[in-house]
Scaffold this motif. Structure first.
Motif, PDB file in Angstrom:
ATOM      1  N   LEU A  29       0.837  -1.210   0.000  1.00 36.70           N
ATOM      2  CA  LEU A  29       0.000   0.000   0.000  1.00 36.70           C
ATOM      3  C   LEU A  29       0.866   1.251   0.000  1.00 36.70           C
ATOM      4  CD1 LEU A  29      -2.962  -0.933   2.358  1.00 36.70           C
ATOM      5  CD2 LEU A  29      -2.830  -1.027  -0.124  1.00 36.70           C
ATOM      6  N   PHE A  30       1.980   1.198   0.732  1.00 37.85           N
ATOM      7  CA  PHE A  30       2.895   2.344   0.707  1.00 37.85           C
ATOM      8  C   PHE A  30       3.500   2.514  -0.677  1.00 37.85           C
ATOM      9  CE2 PHE A  30       2.957   2.733   5.347  1.00 37.85           C
ATOM     10  CZ  PHE A  30       2.994   4.108   5.447  1.00 37.85           C
ATOM     11  N   ARG A  31       3.837   1.381  -1.293  1.00 39.62           N
ATOM     12  CA  ARG A  31       4.427   1.479  -2.630  1.00 39.62           C
ATOM     13  C   ARG A  31       3.433   2.111  -3.603  1.00 39.62           C
ATOM     14  NH1 ARG A  31       7.793  -3.170  -3.622  1.00 39.62           N
ATOM     15  NH2 ARG A  31       9.235  -1.724  -2.660  1.00 39.62           N
ATOM     16  N   LEU A  32       2.170   1.691  -3.502  1.00 33.30           N
ATOM     17  CA  LEU A  32       1.149   2.232  -4.405  1.00 33.30           C
ATOM     18  C   LEU A  32       0.754   3.659  -4.032  1.00 33.30           C
ATOM     19  CD1 LEU A  32      -1.312  -0.793  -4.697  1.00 33.30           C
ATOM     20  CD2 LEU A  32       0.163   0.138  -6.502  1.00 33.30           C
ATOM     21  N   GLY A  33       0.948   3.995  -2.770  1.00 35.13           N
ATOM     22  CA  GLY A  33       0.497   5.301  -2.309  1.00 35.13           C
ATOM     23  C   GLY A  33      -1.005   5.351  -2.093  1.00 35.13           C
ATOM     24  N   TRP A  34      -1.605   4.182  -1.939  1.00 32.55           N
ATOM     25  CA  TRP A  34      -3.063   4.111  -1.808  1.00 32.55           C
ATOM     26  C   TRP A  34      -3.554   4.954  -0.637  1.00 32.55           C
ATOM     27  CZ3 TRP A  34      -6.396   1.373   1.781  1.00 32.55           C
ATOM     28  CH2 TRP A  34      -7.721   1.265   1.352  1.00 32.55           C
ATOM     29  N   ARG A  35      -4.450   5.881  -0.922  1.00 35.70           N
ATOM     30  CA  ARG A  35      -5.011   6.791   0.082  1.00 35.70           C
ATOM     31  C   ARG A  35      -3.969   7.687   0.746  1.00 35.70           C
ATOM     32  NH1 ARG A  35     -10.659   5.431   2.631  1.00 35.70           N
ATOM     33  NH2 ARG A  35     -11.551   4.438   0.831  1.00 35.70           N
ATOM     34  N   LEU A  36      -2.756   7.678   0.221  1.00 32.85           N
ATOM     35  CA  LEU A  36      -1.715   8.535   0.778  1.00 32.85           C
ATOM     36  C   LEU A  36      -1.286   9.588  -0.225  1.00 32.85           C
ATOM     37  CD1 LEU A  36       0.484   5.741   2.388  1.00 32.85           C
ATOM     38  CD2 LEU A  36      -1.020   7.317   3.601  1.00 32.85           C
ATOM     39  N   LYS A  37      -1.169   9.165  -1.486  1.00 40.82           N
ATOM     40  CA  LYS A  37      -0.778  10.105  -2.538  1.00 40.82           C
ATOM     41  C   LYS A  37      -1.976  10.358  -3.435  1.00 40.82           C
ATOM     42  CE  LYS A  37       3.967   8.423  -2.980  1.00 40.82           C
ATOM     43  NZ  LYS A  37       4.987   7.974  -3.929  1.00 40.82           N
ATOM     44  N   SER A  38      -2.187  11.635  -3.808  1.00 40.25           N
ATOM     45  CA  SER A  38      -3.285  11.886  -4.748  1.00 40.25           C
ATOM     46  C   SER A  38      -2.769  11.760  -6.173  1.00 40.25           C
ATOM     47  CB  SER A  38      -3.909  13.251  -4.515  1.00 40.25           C
ATOM     48  OG  SER A  38      -2.902  14.204  -4.299  1.00 40.25           O
ATOM     49  N   ILE A  71       5.663  20.059  -9.113  1.00 39.31           N
ATOM     50  CA  ILE A  71       6.677  19.953  -8.062  1.00 39.31           C
ATOM     51  C   ILE A  71       6.441  18.716  -7.197  1.00 39.31           C
ATOM     52  CG2 ILE A  71       7.262  21.026  -5.852  1.00 39.31           C
ATOM     53  CD1 ILE A  71       7.362  23.660  -7.261  1.00 39.31           C
ATOM     54  N   ASN A  72       5.185  18.482  -6.860  1.00 38.59           N
ATOM     55  CA  ASN A  72       4.876  17.343  -5.991  1.00 38.59           C
ATOM     56  C   ASN A  72       5.159  16.009  -6.681  1.00 38.59           C
ATOM     57  OD1 ASN A  72       4.098  19.057  -3.963  1.00 38.59           O
ATOM     58  ND2 ASN A  72       1.915  18.918  -4.416  1.00 38.59           N
ATOM     59  N   ILE A  73       5.011  15.971  -7.987  1.00 43.01           N
ATOM     60  CA  ILE A  73       5.350  14.739  -8.706  1.00 43.01           C
ATOM     61  C   ILE A  73       6.857  14.522  -8.668  1.00 43.01           C
ATOM     62  CG2 ILE A  73       5.439  13.660 -10.986  1.00 43.01           C
ATOM     63  CD1 ILE A  73       2.654  14.898 -11.515  1.00 43.01           C
ATOM     64  N   VAL A  74       7.616  15.595  -8.878  1.00 48.18           N
ATOM     65  CA  VAL A  74       9.077  15.461  -8.838  1.00 48.18           C
ATOM     66  C   VAL A  74       9.520  15.007  -7.442  1.00 48.18           C
ATOM     67  CG1 VAL A  74      11.263  16.685  -9.054  1.00 48.18           C
ATOM     68  CG2 VAL A  74       9.417  17.156 -10.660  1.00 48.18           C
ATOM     69  N   ALA A  75       8.860  15.527  -6.416  1.00 51.77           N
ATOM     70  CA  ALA A  75       9.214  15.145  -5.039  1.00 51.77           C
ATOM     71  C   ALA A  75       8.624  13.789  -4.648  1.00 51.77           C
ATOM     72  CB  ALA A  75       8.750  16.210  -4.060  1.00 51.77           C
ATOM     73  N   GLN A  76       7.852  13.196  -5.552  1.00 49.49           N
ATOM     74  CA  GLN A  76       7.261  11.869  -5.358  1.00 49.49           C
ATOM     75  C   GLN A  76       6.234  11.824  -4.226  1.00 49.49           C
ATOM     76  OE1 GLN A  76      10.205   8.619  -5.632  1.00 49.49           O
ATOM     77  NE2 GLN A  76      11.674  10.177  -6.259  1.00 49.49           N
ATOM     78  N   VAL A  77       5.543  12.922  -4.027  1.00 49.40           N
ATOM     79  CA  VAL A  77       4.467  12.880  -3.045  1.00 49.40           C
ATOM     80  C   VAL A  77       3.097  12.861  -3.729  1.00 49.40           C
ATOM     81  CG1 VAL A  77       5.885  13.985  -1.285  1.00 49.40           C
ATOM     82  CG2 VAL A  77       4.396  15.391  -2.713  1.00 49.40           C
ATOM     83  N   VAL A  78       3.104  13.012  -5.043  1.00 53.18           N
ATOM     84  CA  VAL A  78       1.889  12.852  -5.849  1.00 53.18           C
ATOM     85  C   VAL A  78       2.286  11.917  -6.992  1.00 53.18           C
ATOM     86  CG1 VAL A  78       0.432  14.070  -7.531  1.00 53.18           C
ATOM     87  CG2 VAL A  78       0.759  15.046  -5.273  1.00 53.18           C
ATOM     88  N   THR A  79       1.374  11.008  -7.367  1.00 54.76           N
ATOM     89  CA  THR A  79       1.712  10.077  -8.442  1.00 54.76           C
ATOM     90  C   THR A  79       1.443  10.736  -9.789  1.00 54.76           C
ATOM     91  OG1 THR A  79      -0.511   9.192  -8.353  1.00 54.76           O
ATOM     92  CG2 THR A  79       1.157   8.036  -7.069  1.00 54.76           C
ATOM     93  N   LYS A  80       2.203  10.331 -10.812  1.00 58.90           N
ATOM     94  CA  LYS A  80       1.950  10.890 -12.140  1.00 58.90           C
ATOM     95  C   LYS A  80       1.053   9.932 -12.925  1.00 58.90           C
ATOM     96  CE  LYS A  80       6.589   9.342 -13.478  1.00 58.90           C
ATOM     97  NZ  LYS A  80       6.336   8.078 -14.145  1.00 58.90           N
ATOM     98  N   SER A  81       0.370  10.473 -13.915  1.00 60.36           N
ATOM     99  CA  SER A  81      -0.466   9.601 -14.746  1.00 60.36           C
ATOM    100  C   SER A  81       0.352   9.047 -15.900  1.00 60.36           C
ATOM    101  CB  SER A  81      -1.670  10.374 -15.280  1.00 60.36           C
ATOM    102  OG  SER A  81      -2.404  10.920 -14.213  1.00 60.36           O
TER     103      SER A  81
END
Ligand SMILES: Nc1ncnc2c1ncn2[C@@H]1O[C@H](COP(=O)(O)OP(=O)(O)OP(=O)(O)O)[C@@H](O)[C@H]1O
Ligand SMILES: [Mg+2]
Lengths: 255, 301
Positions: free
Chosen positions: A246-255, B48-58
């Motif tokens: 889940l951490f790898r996927l970012g499920w419910r953690l990353k938008s 920026i958030n994608i580069v920092a890996q806190v948002v996933t990219k499509s």
């Protein structure tokens, strides 16, 4: 591998509960004392023998310690994660860190185990003031306590990942965890149940954990320990892997 | 040498269907000072958030110093320092503790000297032992910047670092960031203070609705900008010039302010010649990055 980073996250998670030790470590000791007051002074004599020659209070000691370990391991991870979500800390203080999913899960779980262990030790120590007992099988006691804490630390972590707010965490705590704990052999032996219900706790995974822990303390339990140990270890490993994914996927953690 | 940051075909659709980025290509060289500008909702923070890996990219690719963020998530995170736009700090810890923890995450066992310097340079030293809850908004902002710098990253990415920071501290913050830049750190920032970007950044990208509307050296953007602002004070009212200029008249027609297209300068100046006897004062200004920005984002006044 950034192991020091791992240690730093673990240290932070420990410090978070140590900062508010009255609430995180003091409260469970108070409630354990209350249980002893209620059951010891008021009800214990009437319940009588709990099997294998143990008094009800002796039977209760590992039950209460196990309950404390379970609840506090769960709380440590679930409250930490949901608080980070609520405060918006997830991005800079978790997701951007140069730690892989296994390291993050490990740090959170280990901190939950520390809190669980401290609560467990505290309750056993306080119990000793009220009841006579000696530790029958220290390795089993410690091992089962750590597995128990790890499992519920992981359950808390998964709950924190899933939950969108504090209410949802409370929901899992009040409607799933607490009933399962109360019905998981903390307060009663299966032989104390009405004839038709004696097998019911066997369906409750918490029962096996509590029973293993009780066997570690008292030297006697209700189910064979070998199979149970293997099963709970597998459950622990499975939960760890799910949390990691889940951490790898970012499920419910990353938008 | 591989660039500090390479972005190819980056797209992001949020779960609610919002298309925040629609095919962005960008390259930021090593040691550059780069600004990302754009109106609210243009996609700056998403990028920026994608580069920092806190948002996933499509879809799309991002590499940091030649390393793909997909293949080397930990190593690339290690190389960059990042401040999110929204400030969030751990309420359990003091300023110094926050920085100690943050150094630890990056594997630094003892960072006291650098932490002291950060506290000094970001004017946080007097507040070092305060709980992060007890800081003002601007102090909290500076603490997030100190966090991003705790491990001396080679690439520093700041999302609106000066929002809410007072003027004096903004200047000291920029002096510090410039010094980091001189010492070789690559800097990428977003800001709504466009004069700040003009002054600091060697290159800027202007985002509009999830796409790069312009990306060039700041000087080149200004030089190639095709409009000039003017202001004319008049003795008597004249009608506003049609076609080759835009703007408005003020003070009962005795003041005209607006812009004319450089390409139609001839028309502008011959109109000006025609009313020369009424002109009291005339001003034509150097283009500002803000004008370029307003034209590109379709919001010029
Ligand atoms: N978590 C999210 N879920 C859904 N949509 C989002 C989310 N974050 C941003 N968006 C949308 O994506 C688009 C780009 O947002 P982003 O925050 O990247 O803009 P920005 O350029 O940083 O704006 P600002 O200058 O206001 O900070 C906007 O339309 C926004 O509504
Ligand atoms: Mg933004």
């Amino acid at each position: 591998m950034n192991w020091y980073g791992n240690w730093a996250l673990f240290r932070r998670e420990c410090q978070r509960f140590l900062r508010v030790w009255l609430q995180t470590l003091g409260a469970p000791l108070i409630s354990a004392m209350l249980y002893f007051a209620i059951f010891g002074a008021a009800l214990g004599q009437r319940i009588g023998d709990a099997g294998h020659g143990f008094s009800y209070l002796q039977f209760l000691v590992p039950g209460l310690a196990a309950m404390g370990i379970i609840q506090h391991a769960f709380q440590n991870t679930s409250s930490s994660l949901i608080q980070m979500k609520y405060l918006g800390m997830l991005q800079a203080d978790l997701l951007a860190l140069p730690l892989n999913p296994a390291q993050i899960v490990l740090a959170f779980t280990a901190a939950a185990m520390v809190r669980g262990a401290l609560v467990g030790i505290g309750i056993l120590a306080i119990s000793r003031l009220f009841v006579e007992f000696t530790i029958a099988d220290p390795p089993l006691l410690i091992g089962s306590a750590l597995i128990m804490a790890a499992i519920f630390g992981l359950v808390g972590l998964l709950t924190g990942i899933w939950a969108k707010n504090f209410d949802q965490v409370a929901l899992v705590g009040n409607f799933i965890l607490t009933p399962m704990v109360y019905l998981g052999g903390v307060f009663f032996a299966n032989s104390m149940l009405p004839a038709g219900w004696q097998k019911a706790p066997l369906l409750n995974p918490i029962f096996y954990l509590v029973d293993l822990f009780r066997r570690g303390l008292l030297g006697a339990g209700q189910t064979p320990p070998e199979g149970a140990l293997i099963a709970v270890s597998l459950v622990m490993a499975a939960l760890f892997i799910v949390a990691m994914l889940l951490f790898r996927l970012g499920w419910r953690l990353k938008s | 040498m591989t660039p500090a940051l390479t972005i190819v075909g980056l797209a992001k659709r949020y779960q609610n269907g919002a298309d925040a980025l629609q095919g962005v290509d960008l390259e930021v060289g090593r040691g550059e000072f780069f600004a990302i500008l754009g109106p609210n909702g243009a996609g700056k923070s998403t990028l920026i958030n994608i580069v920092a890996q806190v948002v996933t990219k499509s879809s799309g690719h991002v590499t940091v110093f030649g390393l793909s963020i997909d293949k080397h998530p930990q190593r690339t995170r290690m190389l960059l320092g990042f401040t999110p736009q929204e400030i969030a700090l751990d309420p359990f810890f003091s300023v110094r503790e926050v920085l100690r923890h943050h150094s630890g995450y990056y594997g630094i066992t003892d960072n006291r000297a650098w932490i002291d310097e950060l506290l000094e340079r970001l004017d946080l030293a007097p507040h070092a032992d305060k709980n992060s809850k007890a800081l003002s908004g601007g102090m909290r902002r500076r603490l997030t910047i100190a966090k991003a710098l705790a491990h001396k990253p080679r690439l520093l990415i700041l999302d609106e670092p000066t929002a809410g920071v007072d003027v004096a501290l903004r200047h000291s913050l920029w002096a510090f960031v410039r010094e980091l830049h001189r010492n070789g750190t690559t800097i990428i920032l977003t800001t709504h203070y466009i004069e700040e970007a003009q002054e600091l950044a060697e290159r800027v990208a202007i985002l509009r609705a999830g796409q790069v509307a312009a990306c060039d050296r700041t000087n080149a953007l200004l030089a190639s900008f095709g409009y000039r602002r003017f202001a004319i004070e008049l003795r008597a009212a004249v009608p506003f010039p049609a076609g080759f200029a835009s703007g408005s008249t003020e003070a009962q027609g005795r003041r005209i302010v607006g812009e004319f297209a450089v390409g139609r300068g001839q028309e502008f100046f011959s109109w000006l010649g025609g009313i020369a006897d009424k002109v009291v004062d005339l001003r034509i200004d150097q283009p500002r990055l803000e004008d370029v920005f307003l034209h590109l984002t379709g919001k010029q006044t």
